[in-house]
Scaffold this motif. Sequence first.
Motif, PDB file in Angstrom:
ATOM      1  N   VAL A   1       1.358   9.539  -5.717  1.00 19.01           N
ATOM      2  CA  VAL A   1       1.778  10.913  -5.425  1.00 19.01           C
ATOM      3  C   VAL A   1       2.809  11.373  -6.444  1.00 19.01           C
ATOM      4  CG1 VAL A   1       2.982  12.391  -3.773  1.00 19.01           C
ATOM      5  CG2 VAL A   1       1.251  10.774  -2.965  1.00 19.01           C
ATOM      6  N   ALA A   2       3.794  10.524  -6.719  1.00 15.71           N
ATOM      7  CA  ALA A   2       4.850  10.887  -7.664  1.00 15.71           C
ATOM      8  C   ALA A   2       4.278  11.101  -9.066  1.00 15.71           C
ATOM      9  CB  ALA A   2       5.920   9.795  -7.691  1.00 15.71           C
ATOM     10  N   ALA A   3       3.350  10.230  -9.477  1.00 16.86           N
ATOM     11  CA  ALA A   3       2.755  10.354 -10.806  1.00 16.86           C
ATOM     12  C   ALA A   3       1.941  11.643 -10.918  1.00 16.86           C
ATOM     13  CB  ALA A   3       1.871   9.145 -11.097  1.00 16.86           C
TER      14      ALA A   3
ATOM     15  N   PRO B   1      -5.966   7.192  -1.067  1.00 16.93           N
ATOM     16  CA  PRO B   1      -5.065   7.668  -0.002  1.00 16.93           C
ATOM     17  C   PRO B   1      -4.140   8.795  -0.467  1.00 16.93           C
ATOM     18  CG  PRO B   1      -5.161   5.285  -0.004  1.00 16.93           C
ATOM     19  CD  PRO B   1      -5.857   5.736  -1.240  1.00 16.93           C
ATOM     20  N   ALA B   2      -3.625   8.671  -1.680  1.00 13.55           N
ATOM     21  CA  ALA B   2      -2.765   9.726  -2.208  1.00 13.55           C
ATOM     22  C   ALA B   2      -3.549  11.010  -2.405  1.00 13.55           C
ATOM     23  CB  ALA B   2      -2.139   9.273  -3.524  1.00 13.55           C
ATOM     24  N   LYS B   3      -4.776  10.877  -2.901  1.00 10.56           N
ATOM     25  CA  LYS B   3      -5.624  12.057  -3.113  1.00 10.56           C
ATOM     26  C   LYS B   3      -5.896  12.776  -1.803  1.00 10.56           C
ATOM     27  CE  LYS B   3      -9.601  12.609  -2.486  1.00 10.56           C
ATOM     28  NZ  LYS B   3     -11.059  12.693  -2.207  1.00 10.56           N
ATOM     29  N   GLU B   4      -6.179  12.018  -0.758  1.00 14.89           N
ATOM     30  CA  GLU B   4      -6.473  12.618   0.540  1.00 14.89           C
ATOM     31  C   GLU B   4      -5.249  13.341   1.091  1.00 14.89           C
ATOM     32  OE1 GLU B   4      -7.952   9.481   2.961  1.00 14.89           O
ATOM     33  OE2 GLU B   4      -9.929   9.441   2.008  1.00 14.89           O
ATOM     34  N   ALA B   5      -4.064  12.755   0.919  1.00 15.55           N
ATOM     35  CA  ALA B   5      -2.845  13.392   1.410  1.00 15.55           C
ATOM     36  C   ALA B   5      -2.582  14.697   0.676  1.00 15.55           C
ATOM     37  CB  ALA B   5      -1.659  12.442   1.254  1.00 15.55           C
TER      38      ALA B   5
ATOM     39  N   THR C   1      -7.651   1.345  -9.464  1.00 17.84           N
ATOM     40  CA  THR C   1      -8.992   1.846  -9.174  1.00 17.84           C
ATOM     41  C   THR C   1      -8.922   3.164  -8.413  1.00 17.84           C
ATOM     42  OG1 THR C   1      -9.151   0.706  -7.045  1.00 17.84           O
ATOM     43  CG2 THR C   1      -9.808  -0.535  -9.013  1.00 17.84           C
ATOM     44  N   LEU C   2     -10.068   3.810  -8.317  1.00 21.00           N
ATOM     45  CA  LEU C   2     -10.136   5.041  -7.542  1.00 21.00           C
ATOM     46  C   LEU C   2      -9.788   4.773  -6.081  1.00 21.00           C
ATOM     47  CD1 LEU C   2     -10.783   8.043  -7.487  1.00 21.00           C
ATOM     48  CD2 LEU C   2     -13.186   7.468  -7.110  1.00 21.00           C
TER      49      LEU C   2
ATOM     50  N   LYS D   1       0.825  -1.197   0.000  1.00 21.22           N
ATOM     51  CA  LYS D   1       0.000   0.000   0.000  1.00 21.22           C
ATOM     52  C   LYS D   1       0.865   1.255   0.000  1.00 21.22           C
ATOM     53  CE  LYS D   1      -4.139  -1.921   2.193  1.00 21.22           C
ATOM     54  NZ  LYS D   1      -5.076  -1.810   3.337  1.00 21.22           N
ATOM     55  N   LEU D   2       1.982   1.198   0.731  1.00 24.06           N
ATOM     56  CA  LEU D   2       2.876   2.357   0.781  1.00 24.06           C
ATOM     57  C   LEU D   2       3.497   2.615  -0.591  1.00 24.06           C
ATOM     58  CD1 LEU D   2       4.168   4.540   2.491  1.00 24.06           C
ATOM     59  CD2 LEU D   2       6.003   2.917   3.081  1.00 24.06           C
ATOM     60  N   VAL D   3       3.832   1.549  -1.298  1.00 24.51           N
ATOM     61  CA  VAL D   3       4.406   1.690  -2.645  1.00 24.51           C
ATOM     62  C   VAL D   3       3.391   2.326  -3.590  1.00 24.51           C
ATOM     63  CG1 VAL D   3       5.292   0.442  -4.642  1.00 24.51           C
ATOM     64  CG2 VAL D   3       6.012  -0.226  -2.344  1.00 24.51           C
TER      65      VAL D   3
END
Length: 229
Positions: free
Chosen positions: A10-12, A58-62, A52-53, A2-4
Amino acid sequence: MKLVIFAVCVAATLASYLATRALFMRFRQPLLNPVFLSTLVIIAALKATGATLADYQPAKEAMTFLLGPATVALALPLYNNRQVLKSQALPVLAGVLSGSLATIAAVLWAGWVAGFARGILISLGPKSVTVPIAVEIARLSGGEPPLTAAFVVATGMIGSILGPALLTALRVKDPVARGLALGTVSHGQGTAVALLEGETAGAMGGVAMALAAVFTALVAPYYLPLLLP
């Protein structure tokens, strides 16, 4: 794992935004708007990889959490342009307040002509202020908050894409006027595009976004019923 996935998302997102921003700064074409184009890139990447969304959430929320600090950071260009604001305080205030009233009236009239139901019109009215304030206005006025949120996002996207080109076509060159127009009508996304034009336009966009939000929150519950059939 999940962390990966989180780190990759985030990077993308960051890479797509920086790339599309570079394109926009070079060619200055409305459809190369960084928010619009990078959104399309991320959607295409998710579909191409089968993600999927829920994977992206998680990235979106951060990244969404950083909107707060980013908004506070608008104080810096505002501070640097404080003399401009002081010298034009009355025109700035009059422009934002009249613009806020005018954009509500215009969209309600357009919606009425299109035959929208009253509930949709109420939901559409506060579309030019930031989502948390707009959805609360809709809730208090009898509208549909989820629908209002969608209208706010669409307004910001359309305004940030077409707004600068429209202002240029109308020969509006003053950065103060351009920033105020973008911030009043297209809230945060308009302010982001104003910042790409320069610090003064960005500072005025931030002022307009804040003033329009406060003013609309105060008057909309009373102003909307006056305009609705």
